[in-house]
Design a protein around this motif. Structure first.
Motif, PDB file in Angstrom:
ATOM      1  N   VAL A   9       0.842  -1.196   0.000  1.00 21.63           N
ATOM      2  CA  VAL A   9       0.000   0.000   0.000  1.00 21.63           C
ATOM      3  C   VAL A   9       0.879   1.249   0.000  1.00 21.63           C
ATOM      4  CG1 VAL A   9      -1.821   1.259   1.216  1.00 21.63           C
ATOM      5  CG2 VAL A   9      -1.783  -1.242   1.279  1.00 21.63           C
ATOM      6  N   GLY A  10       0.778   2.018  -1.072  1.00 26.84           N
ATOM      7  CA  GLY A  10       1.510   3.278  -1.176  1.00 26.84           C
ATOM      8  C   GLY A  10       0.532   4.436  -1.249  1.00 26.84           C
ATOM      9  N   ASP A  11       1.063   5.633  -1.327  1.00 17.38           N
ATOM     10  CA  ASP A  11       0.212   6.818  -1.404  1.00 17.38           C
ATOM     11  C   ASP A  11      -0.513   6.923  -2.747  1.00 17.38           C
ATOM     12  OD1 ASP A  11       0.932   7.667   1.149  1.00 17.38           O
ATOM     13  OD2 ASP A  11       2.659   8.798   0.396  1.00 17.38           O
ATOM     14  N   ARG A  12       0.148   6.493  -3.833  1.00 19.54           N
ATOM     15  CA  ARG A  12      -0.435   6.627  -5.170  1.00 19.54           C
ATOM     16  C   ARG A  12      -0.923   5.323  -5.765  1.00 19.54           C
ATOM     17  NH1 ARG A  12       4.515   9.020  -6.264  1.00 19.54           N
ATOM     18  NH2 ARG A  12       4.610  11.064  -5.377  1.00 19.54           N
ATOM     19  N   ARG A  13      -0.274   4.217  -5.377  1.00 20.11           N
ATOM     20  CA  ARG A  13      -0.601   2.921  -5.961  1.00 20.11           C
ATOM     21  C   ARG A  13      -0.609   1.833  -4.889  1.00 20.11           C
ATOM     22  NH1 ARG A  13       2.764   5.582  -9.194  1.00 20.11           N
ATOM     23  NH2 ARG A  13       4.603   4.675  -8.230  1.00 20.11           N
ATOM     24  N   ILE A  14      -1.325   0.744  -5.193  1.00 16.42           N
ATOM     25  CA  ILE A  14      -1.330  -0.447  -4.346  1.00 16.42           C
ATOM     26  C   ILE A  14      -0.935  -1.625  -5.226  1.00 16.42           C
ATOM     27  CG2 ILE A  14      -2.709  -2.005  -2.897  1.00 16.42           C
ATOM     28  CD1 ILE A  14      -4.594   0.421  -2.374  1.00 16.42           C
ATOM     29  N   GLY A  15       0.182  -2.235  -4.885  1.00 16.92           N
ATOM     30  CA  GLY A  15       0.608  -3.434  -5.597  1.00 16.92           C
ATOM     31  C   GLY A  15      -0.122  -4.634  -5.015  1.00 16.92           C
ATOM     32  N   VAL A  16      -0.535  -5.563  -5.882  1.00 14.47           N
ATOM     33  CA  VAL A  16      -1.311  -6.725  -5.455  1.00 14.47           C
ATOM     34  C   VAL A  16      -0.642  -8.002  -5.966  1.00 14.47           C
ATOM     35  CG1 VAL A  16      -3.585  -7.832  -5.480  1.00 14.47           C
ATOM     36  CG2 VAL A  16      -3.424  -5.335  -5.608  1.00 14.47           C
ATOM     37  N   ALA A  17      -0.496  -8.962  -5.068  1.00 15.46           N
ATOM     38  CA  ALA A  17       0.033 -10.282  -5.424  1.00 15.46           C
ATOM     39  C   ALA A  17      -0.872 -11.337  -4.805  1.00 15.46           C
ATOM     40  CB  ALA A  17       1.464 -10.463  -4.917  1.00 15.46           C
ATOM     41  N   VAL A  18      -0.868 -12.534  -5.401  1.00 16.55           N
ATOM     42  CA  VAL A  18      -1.724 -13.633  -4.939  1.00 16.55           C
ATOM     43  C   VAL A  18      -0.886 -14.905  -4.879  1.00 16.55           C
ATOM     44  CG1 VAL A  18      -3.789 -15.003  -5.468  1.00 16.55           C
ATOM     45  CG2 VAL A  18      -3.762 -12.573  -5.983  1.00 16.55           C
ATOM     46  N   SER A  19      -1.159 -15.720  -3.863  1.00 12.67           N
ATOM     47  CA  SER A  19      -0.468 -17.012  -3.772  1.00 12.67           C
ATOM     48  C   SER A  19      -1.190 -18.040  -4.627  1.00 12.67           C
ATOM     49  CB  SER A  19      -0.451 -17.504  -2.324  1.00 12.67           C
ATOM     50  OG  SER A  19      -1.737 -17.949  -1.925  1.00 12.67           O
ATOM     51  N   ASP A  20      -0.498 -19.135  -4.916  1.00 13.25           N
ATOM     52  CA  ASP A  20      -1.171 -20.264  -5.554  1.00 13.25           C
ATOM     53  C   ASP A  20      -2.003 -20.969  -4.474  1.00 13.25           C
ATOM     54  OD1 ASP A  20       1.104 -21.269  -4.174  1.00 13.25           O
ATOM     55  OD2 ASP A  20       1.016 -23.095  -5.360  1.00 13.25           O
ATOM     56  N   ALA A  21      -2.828 -21.919  -4.876  1.00 11.29           N
ATOM     57  CA  ALA A  21      -3.737 -22.585  -3.931  1.00 11.29           C
ATOM     58  C   ALA A  21      -3.000 -23.373  -2.856  1.00 11.29           C
ATOM     59  CB  ALA A  21      -4.701 -23.503  -4.688  1.00 11.29           C
ATOM     60  N   LEU A  22      -1.768 -23.786  -3.138  1.00  8.83           N
ATOM     61  CA  LEU A  22      -0.998 -24.550  -2.158  1.00  8.83           C
ATOM     62  C   LEU A  22      -0.179 -23.663  -1.222  1.00  8.83           C
ATOM     63  CD1 LEU A  22       0.301 -27.402  -4.490  1.00  8.83           C
ATOM     64  CD2 LEU A  22      -1.613 -27.488  -2.873  1.00  8.83           C
ATOM     65  N   GLY A  23      -0.149 -22.370  -1.503  1.00  9.25           N
ATOM     66  CA  GLY A  23       0.610 -21.450  -0.664  1.00  9.25           C
ATOM     67  C   GLY A  23       2.109 -21.579  -0.843  1.00  9.25           C
ATOM     68  N   LEU A  24       2.531 -21.993  -2.040  1.00  9.53           N
ATOM     69  CA  LEU A  24       3.959 -22.192  -2.299  1.00  9.53           C
ATOM     70  C   LEU A  24       4.589 -21.032  -3.053  1.00  9.53           C
ATOM     71  CD1 LEU A  24       3.844 -25.949  -3.379  1.00  9.53           C
ATOM     72  CD2 LEU A  24       4.471 -25.014  -1.138  1.00  9.53           C
ATOM     73  N   THR A  25       3.823 -20.429  -3.964  1.00  7.44           N
ATOM     74  CA  THR A  25       4.375 -19.372  -4.804  1.00  7.44           C
ATOM     75  C   THR A  25       3.544 -18.098  -4.717  1.00  7.44           C
ATOM     76  OG1 THR A  25       3.106 -20.043  -6.754  1.00  7.44           O
ATOM     77  CG2 THR A  25       5.279 -21.058  -6.464  1.00  7.44           C
ATOM     78  N   ALA A  26       4.181 -16.999  -5.065  1.00 10.30           N
ATOM     79  CA  ALA A  26       3.517 -15.698  -5.089  1.00 10.30           C
ATOM     80  C   ALA A  26       3.619 -15.137  -6.494  1.00 10.30           C
ATOM     81  CB  ALA A  26       4.184 -14.755  -4.100  1.00 10.30           C
ATOM     82  N   GLN A  27       2.530 -14.576  -6.975  1.00 12.24           N
ATOM     83  CA  GLN A  27       2.502 -14.001  -8.320  1.00 12.24           C
ATOM     84  C   GLN A  27       1.912 -12.601  -8.251  1.00 12.24           C
ATOM     85  OE1 GLN A  27       3.516 -15.552 -11.332  1.00 12.24           O
ATOM     86  NE2 GLN A  27       3.270 -13.475 -12.042  1.00 12.24           N
ATOM     87  N   GLY A  28       2.645 -11.612  -8.767  1.00 14.26           N
ATOM     88  CA  GLY A  28       2.085 -10.272  -8.863  1.00 14.26           C
ATOM     89  C   GLY A  28       0.943 -10.283  -9.860  1.00 14.26           C
ATOM     90  N   VAL A  29      -0.180  -9.658  -9.518  1.00 15.44           N
ATOM     91  CA  VAL A  29      -1.323  -9.700 -10.426  1.00 15.44           C
ATOM     92  C   VAL A  29      -1.756  -8.333 -10.960  1.00 15.44           C
ATOM     93  CG1 VAL A  29      -2.275 -11.899  -9.658  1.00 15.44           C
ATOM     94  CG2 VAL A  29      -2.985  -9.821  -8.503  1.00 15.44           C
ATOM     95  N   LYS A  30      -1.573  -7.276 -10.174  1.00 13.03           N
ATOM     96  CA  LYS A  30      -1.979  -5.970 -10.695  1.00 13.03           C
ATOM     97  C   LYS A  30      -1.510  -4.846  -9.795  1.00 13.03           C
ATOM     98  CE  LYS A  30      -6.731  -6.075  -8.917  1.00 13.03           C
ATOM     99  NZ  LYS A  30      -8.117  -5.896  -9.310  1.00 13.03           N
ATOM    100  N   VAL A  31      -1.660  -3.634 -10.329  1.00 15.65           N
ATOM    101  CA  VAL A  31      -1.405  -2.414  -9.569  1.00 15.65           C
ATOM    102  C   VAL A  31      -2.680  -1.590  -9.619  1.00 15.65           C
ATOM    103  CG1 VAL A  31      -0.075  -0.276  -9.451  1.00 15.65           C
ATOM    104  CG2 VAL A  31       1.058  -2.418 -10.075  1.00 15.65           C
ATOM    105  N   ILE A  32      -3.132  -1.174  -8.460  1.00 16.81           N
ATOM    106  CA  ILE A  32      -4.338  -0.350  -8.366  1.00 16.81           C
ATOM    107  C   ILE A  32      -3.894   1.104  -8.211  1.00 16.81           C
ATOM    108  CG2 ILE A  32      -6.367   0.185  -6.951  1.00 16.81           C
ATOM    109  CD1 ILE A  32      -6.212  -2.831  -6.019  1.00 16.81           C
TER     110      ILE A  32
END
Length: 140
Positions: A9-32
């Motif tokens: 969470v930043g002042d201008r943008r929010i970076g968003v990442a999601v884990s896989d269903a097993l909780g092993l990996t993280a993937q960036g998905v978007k910037v709000i």
């Protein structure tokens, strides 16, 4: 295991990442792009619902000495706002230096300045989530 959403969470943008269903990996998905608190939370809840996430991890930008400054307090306040809108568990992770690490990674990858601006927050969220997943793995 269910999915986890991470936020930088930043002042201008929010970076968003999601884990896989097993909780092993993280993937960036978007910037709000931040516009208003209501719109920001709505966009995050859209992602939480889309991935059926059960947990939201928010980066806590502590000062180098571990104390909380204005940015950390703002991240906590944002988390409290989300808590009232979601059934997902809210957790915070020390994110000192994640944005710097994300910038360094993008520079090493020779990413253009324009592209760096658009993805650095998403990559920082991914690093926050990787830290959290690593910590969870060690405690289980």
């Amino acid at each position: 295991m269910e999915r986890i959403v991470a936020l930088d969470v930043g002042d201008r943008r929010i970076g968003v990442a999601v884990s896989d269903a097993l909780g092993l990996t993280a993937q960036g998905v978007k910037v709000i792009q931040r516009t208003s608190l209501a719109a920001d939370i709505s966009a995050i809840m859209e992602t939480v619902n889309q991935y059926q996430a059960v947990e939201i991890v928010i980066g806590l930008p502590l000062n180098m000495n571990g104390s909380k400054g204005p940015q950390a307090e703002a991240a906590e306040a944002f988390g409290r706002e989300l808590e009232g809108k979601s059934d997902a568990k809210i957790a915070f992770v020390d994110e000192r230096l994640t944005t710097a690490a994300a910038r360094r990674t993008l520079l090493e990858a020779d990413t253009s300045r324009k592209k760096r601006k658009t993805v650095v927050d998403m990559l920082a969220a991914q690093l926050i989530l990787e830290t959290y997943l690593g910590r969870k793995k060690r405690t289980t």
